[in-house]
Motif scaffolding. Structure first.
Motif, short mmCIF file in Angstrom:
data_model
loop_
_atom_site.label_atom_id
_atom_site.label_comp_id
_atom_site.label_asym_id
_atom_site.label_seq_id
_atom_site.Cartn_x
_atom_site.Cartn_y
_atom_site.Cartn_z
N GLU A 37 51.87 52.17 76.97
CA GLU A 37 51.95 50.92 76.21
C GLU A 37 52.88 49.91 76.88
N CYS B 123 47.65 48.74 75.88
CA CYS B 123 47.66 50.17 76.15
C CYS B 123 46.73 50.41 77.33
N TRP C 228 46.35 52.54 66.98
CA TRP C 228 47.76 52.15 67.07
C TRP C 228 48.46 52.67 65.81
N ARG D 42 52.66 53.22 64.13
CA ARG D 42 54.04 52.77 64.28
C ARG D 42 54.97 53.66 63.48
N ILE E 97 42.73 44.48 66.68
CA ILE E 97 42.62 45.48 67.74
C ILE E 97 41.34 45.22 68.52
N LEU F 158 46.48 45.20 70.95
CA LEU F 158 46.80 44.91 69.55
C LEU F 158 47.46 43.54 69.51
N TYR G 128 55.83 51.21 68.36
CA TYR G 128 54.38 51.23 68.26
C TYR G 128 53.80 52.16 69.32
N TYR G 129 52.89 53.02 68.87
CA TYR G 129 52.28 54.01 69.74
C TYR G 129 50.77 53.80 69.83
N CYS G 130 50.26 53.94 71.03
CA CYS G 130 48.83 53.96 71.28
C CYS G 130 48.38 55.42 71.29
#
Length: 124
Positions: free
Chosen positions: A6, A22, A36, A38, A70, A81, A94-96
């Motif tokens: 990311e 990402c 995504w 968080r 998205i 995002l 924030y994670y992909c």
């Protein structure tokens, strides 16, 4: 296998915008649903948005609907995002993530691969 990285996080004032990206590598990216999530300090990881492998369907948490978008570019192996009208409560890492085609797109447990996360901080 899918590797995810990311980028695009940072500090922004309330009402501002950020665009998270990402970058994905691996043979199965094009056949993976992407999401995504968080996680704020002291809170559980929560779903934010997801897009199906084809890009035909998207899903959003109620808290971000109408503000976040998205999208995915299969040619570039990226998922983006776009976050507008940011609020202090959007502050989180924030994670992909990537998942196979089966399983609900909103459930983090269905995702097999995760990025390292990127910090988003929204000041009031």
């Amino acid at each position: 296998q899918v590797q995810l990285v990311e980028s695009g996080g940072g500090l922004v004032q309330a009402g501002g915008s950020l665009r998270l990206s990402c970058a994905a590598s691996g043979r199965t990216f094009s056949s993976s649903d992407m999401g995504w999530f968080r996680q704020a300090p002291g809170k559980e990881r929560q779903f934010v948005a997801a897009i199906t492998w084809s890009g035909a369907s998207t899903y959003y948490a109620d808290s971000v609907k109408g503000r976040f978008t998205i999208s995915r570019d299969k040619a570039k192996n990226t998922v983006t995002l776009q976050m507008n009208s940011l609020k202090p409560e959007d502050t989180a890492v924030y994670y992909c993530a990537a998942k196979p085609l089966i399983g609900a797109t909103t459930m983090s447990g269905n995702y097999d691969y995760w990025g390292q996360g990127t910090q988003v901080t929204v000041s009031s």
